[in-house]
Motif scaffolding. Structure first.
Motif, PDB file in Angstrom:
ATOM      1  N   ASP A  46       0.786  -0.922   0.372  1.00 50.46           N
ATOM      2  CA  ASP A  46       0.084  -0.092   0.039  1.00 50.46           C
ATOM      3  C   ASP A  46       1.097   1.022  -0.145  1.00 50.46           C
ATOM      4  O   ASP A  46       2.105   1.110  -0.216  1.00 50.46           O
ATOM      5  CB  ASP A  46      -1.155  -0.219   0.633  1.00 50.46           C
ATOM      6  CG  ASP A  46      -0.279  -0.058   3.179  1.00 50.46           C
ATOM      7  OD1 ASP A  46       0.849   0.880   2.699  1.00 50.46           O
ATOM      8  OD2 ASP A  46      -1.276  -0.023   3.294  1.00 50.46           O
ATOM      9  N   SER A  47      -0.054   2.547  -0.297  1.00 51.02           N
ATOM     10  CA  SER A  47       0.804   3.836   0.018  1.00 51.02           C
ATOM     11  C   SER A  47       1.940   3.665   0.878  1.00 51.02           C
ATOM     12  O   SER A  47       3.122   4.781   0.849  1.00 51.02           O
ATOM     13  CB  SER A  47       0.037   4.873  -0.125  1.00 51.02           C
ATOM     14  OG  SER A  47      -0.788   4.701   0.894  1.00 51.02           O
ATOM     15  N   SER A  48       1.955   2.836   2.180  1.00 56.28           N
ATOM     16  CA  SER A  48       2.508   3.290   3.530  1.00 56.28           C
ATOM     17  C   SER A  48       3.355   2.756   3.371  1.00 56.28           C
ATOM     18  O   SER A  48       4.830   2.189   3.852  1.00 56.28           O
ATOM     19  CB  SER A  48       2.117   3.499   4.455  1.00 56.28           C
ATOM     20  OG  SER A  48       1.286   2.188   4.409  1.00 56.28           O
ATOM     21  N   GLY A  49       3.728   1.675   2.260  1.00 52.43           N
ATOM     22  CA  GLY A  49       4.588   0.203   2.297  1.00 52.43           C
ATOM     23  C   GLY A  49       4.515  -1.162   2.879  1.00 52.43           C
ATOM     24  O   GLY A  49       5.149  -1.437   2.935  1.00 52.43           O
ATOM     25  N   HIS A  50       3.010  -1.259   3.717  1.00 50.34           N
ATOM     26  CA  HIS A  50       2.884  -2.248   4.310  1.00 50.34           C
ATOM     27  C   HIS A  50       2.512  -3.062   2.831  1.00 50.34           C
ATOM     28  O   HIS A  50       1.592  -3.266   2.515  1.00 50.34           O
ATOM     29  CB  HIS A  50       1.557  -2.164   5.381  1.00 50.34           C
ATOM     30  CG  HIS A  50       2.792  -1.081   6.273  1.00 50.34           C
ATOM     31  ND1 HIS A  50       2.326  -0.262   6.322  1.00 50.34           N
ATOM     32  CD2 HIS A  50       3.040  -1.758   7.699  1.00 50.34           C
ATOM     33  CE1 HIS A  50       2.541   0.287   7.556  1.00 50.34           C
ATOM     34  NE2 HIS A  50       3.337  -0.493   8.009  1.00 50.34           N
ATOM     35  N   ALA A  82     -10.667   1.240  -0.855  1.00 47.36           N
ATOM     36  CA  ALA A  82     -10.802   2.761  -1.835  1.00 47.36           C
ATOM     37  C   ALA A  82      -9.845   4.082  -2.122  1.00 47.36           C
ATOM     38  O   ALA A  82      -9.569   4.137  -0.895  1.00 47.36           O
ATOM     39  CB  ALA A  82     -12.807   3.476  -1.983  1.00 47.36           C
ATOM     40  N   GLY A  83      -9.467   4.091  -2.690  1.00 49.46           N
ATOM     41  CA  GLY A  83      -8.573   5.735  -3.209  1.00 49.46           C
ATOM     42  C   GLY A  83      -7.360   5.552  -2.727  1.00 49.46           C
ATOM     43  O   GLY A  83      -6.708   6.123  -2.656  1.00 49.46           O
ATOM     44  N   GLU A  84      -7.111   4.096  -2.102  1.00 50.68           N
ATOM     45  CA  GLU A  84      -5.738   3.730  -1.555  1.00 50.68           C
ATOM     46  C   GLU A  84      -4.427   3.296  -2.868  1.00 50.68           C
ATOM     47  O   GLU A  84      -5.046   2.778  -4.119  1.00 50.68           O
ATOM     48  CB  GLU A  84      -6.048   2.248  -0.918  1.00 50.68           C
ATOM     49  CG  GLU A  84      -3.935   1.895  -0.199  1.00 50.68           C
ATOM     50  CD  GLU A  84      -3.524   2.296   0.534  1.00 50.68           C
ATOM     51  OE1 GLU A  84      -2.227   3.126   0.487  1.00 50.68           O
ATOM     52  OE2 GLU A  84      -4.207   3.533   1.472  1.00 50.68           O
ATOM     53  N   LYS A  85      -3.809   3.502  -3.045  1.00 45.96           N
ATOM     54  CA  LYS A  85      -2.592   2.947  -4.235  1.00 45.96           C
ATOM     55  C   LYS A  85      -1.931   1.866  -3.451  1.00 45.96           C
ATOM     56  O   LYS A  85      -1.744   2.224  -2.718  1.00 45.96           O
ATOM     57  CB  LYS A  85      -1.184   4.973  -4.234  1.00 45.96           C
ATOM     58  CG  LYS A  85      -2.106   6.382  -4.572  1.00 45.96           C
ATOM     59  CD  LYS A  85      -1.761   6.590  -5.549  1.00 45.96           C
ATOM     60  CE  LYS A  85      -2.323   8.050  -5.600  1.00 45.96           C
ATOM     61  NZ  LYS A  85      -2.077   8.267  -7.539  1.00 45.96           N
ATOM     62  N   MET A  86      -1.777   1.699  -4.626  1.00 44.54           N
ATOM     63  CA  MET A  86      -1.099   0.083  -4.662  1.00 44.54           C
ATOM     64  C   MET A  86      -0.202  -0.653  -5.412  1.00 44.54           C
ATOM     65  O   MET A  86      -0.104   0.404  -6.244  1.00 44.54           O
ATOM     66  CB  MET A  86      -1.972  -1.559  -4.766  1.00 44.54           C
ATOM     67  CG  MET A  86      -3.097  -0.891  -4.053  1.00 44.54           C
ATOM     68  SD  MET A  86      -3.127  -1.844  -2.432  1.00 44.54           S
ATOM     69  CE  MET A  86      -4.223  -1.522  -1.481  1.00 44.54           C
ATOM     70  N   THR A  87       1.241  -0.497  -5.066  1.00 49.51           N
ATOM     71  CA  THR A  87       2.200  -1.017  -5.975  1.00 49.51           C
ATOM     72  C   THR A  87       2.893  -2.622  -6.231  1.00 49.51           C
ATOM     73  O   THR A  87       2.857  -2.933  -5.353  1.00 49.51           O
ATOM     74  CB  THR A  87       3.913  -0.284  -5.429  1.00 49.51           C
ATOM     75  OG1 THR A  87       3.408   1.060  -5.048  1.00 49.51           O
ATOM     76  CG2 THR A  87       4.950  -0.549  -6.399  1.00 49.51           C
ATOM     77  N   LEU A  88       2.663  -2.739  -6.962  1.00 50.01           N
ATOM     78  CA  LEU A  88       3.409  -4.756  -7.182  1.00 50.01           C
ATOM     79  C   LEU A  88       4.355  -4.644  -7.240  1.00 50.01           C
ATOM     80  O   LEU A  88       5.522  -3.987  -8.800  1.00 50.01           O
ATOM     81  CB  LEU A  88       2.951  -5.071  -8.783  1.00 50.01           C
ATOM     82  CG  LEU A  88       2.097  -6.100  -8.787  1.00 50.01           C
ATOM     83  CD1 LEU A  88       1.853  -7.072  -7.752  1.00 50.01           C
ATOM     84  CD2 LEU A  88       2.512  -7.063 -10.165  1.00 50.01           C
TER      85      LEU A  88
END
Length: 186
Positions: free
Chosen positions: A17-21, A164-170
């Motif tokens: 997630d956007s906080s790196g978790h 909702a609204g969260e930016k995710m990174t693969l």
């Protein structure tokens, strides 16, 4: 890109997630395949040393792709050919020429002038190259007209909860990582 740069079992995939978790996910292998039309049409590379062979160059999108299938099609209705996929391997020493390794081959035949020929599907193991040569043994016939090739790769789906609204990174490519273990798999 993910299939080419990850472990074969995709155990190094992570969603953050956007906080790196890490975000727990389930990985599903699908029945369908990821079908990629190869951008450049199949084209003749060079005159073959053998008079009755045609050679074509096929460029893959990445070097380290997993096991896949190369699918060839033709508009021809009556034909019988032997088709091989070959890759160039480095020379054993500086005095030797590089060798061509056959990584797949098949007989392709169609004898009904009223129906289109079925596609030829060749299993391609991981070859760690981006260029493959297609070699067609034409016999005493004119060259078989080949359409652009298609590459079929395994298809996967990641299932996870997406706030909702969260930016995710693969994240991927750390081959030394062990597979994640999430309670979600229960």
């Amino acid at each position: 890109a993910i299939l080419a740069h990850s472990r074969e079992d995709l155990a190094d995939l992570r969603i953050a997630d956007s906080s790196g978790h890490q975000v727990p996910y389930l990985l599903e292998k699908m029945e369908d395949v990821l079908s990629l039309d190869l951008s450049a049409p199949v084209r003749e590379v060079e005159k073959s040393p053998k008079k009755n062979q045609s050679r074509y160059k096929l460029v893959l999108p990445y070097e380290n792709l997993p096991a896949s299938k190369v699918v060839l099609t033709t508009s021809e209705r009556l034909f019988q050919r032997t088709v091989a996929l070959q890759v160039a391997r480095p020379a054993a020493d500086t005095r030797s020429e590089r060798e061509m390794e056959t990584v797949a081959d098949a007989n392709w035949r169609h004898a009904d002038p009223e129906t289109p020929a079925p596609p030829l599907s060749l299993d391609l193991r991981p070859v760690n190259v981006t260029t493959i040569n297609i070699v067609v043994d034409e016999g005493d016939n004119r060259p078989l007209a080949l359409s652009p090739a298609r590459l079929e790769l395994p298809l996967y789906r990641l299932r996870f909860f997406y706030p909702a609204g969260e930016k995710m990174t693969l994240l991927y490519g750390q081959r030394a990582l062990e597979a994640p273990r999430y309670d979600l798999t229960l």
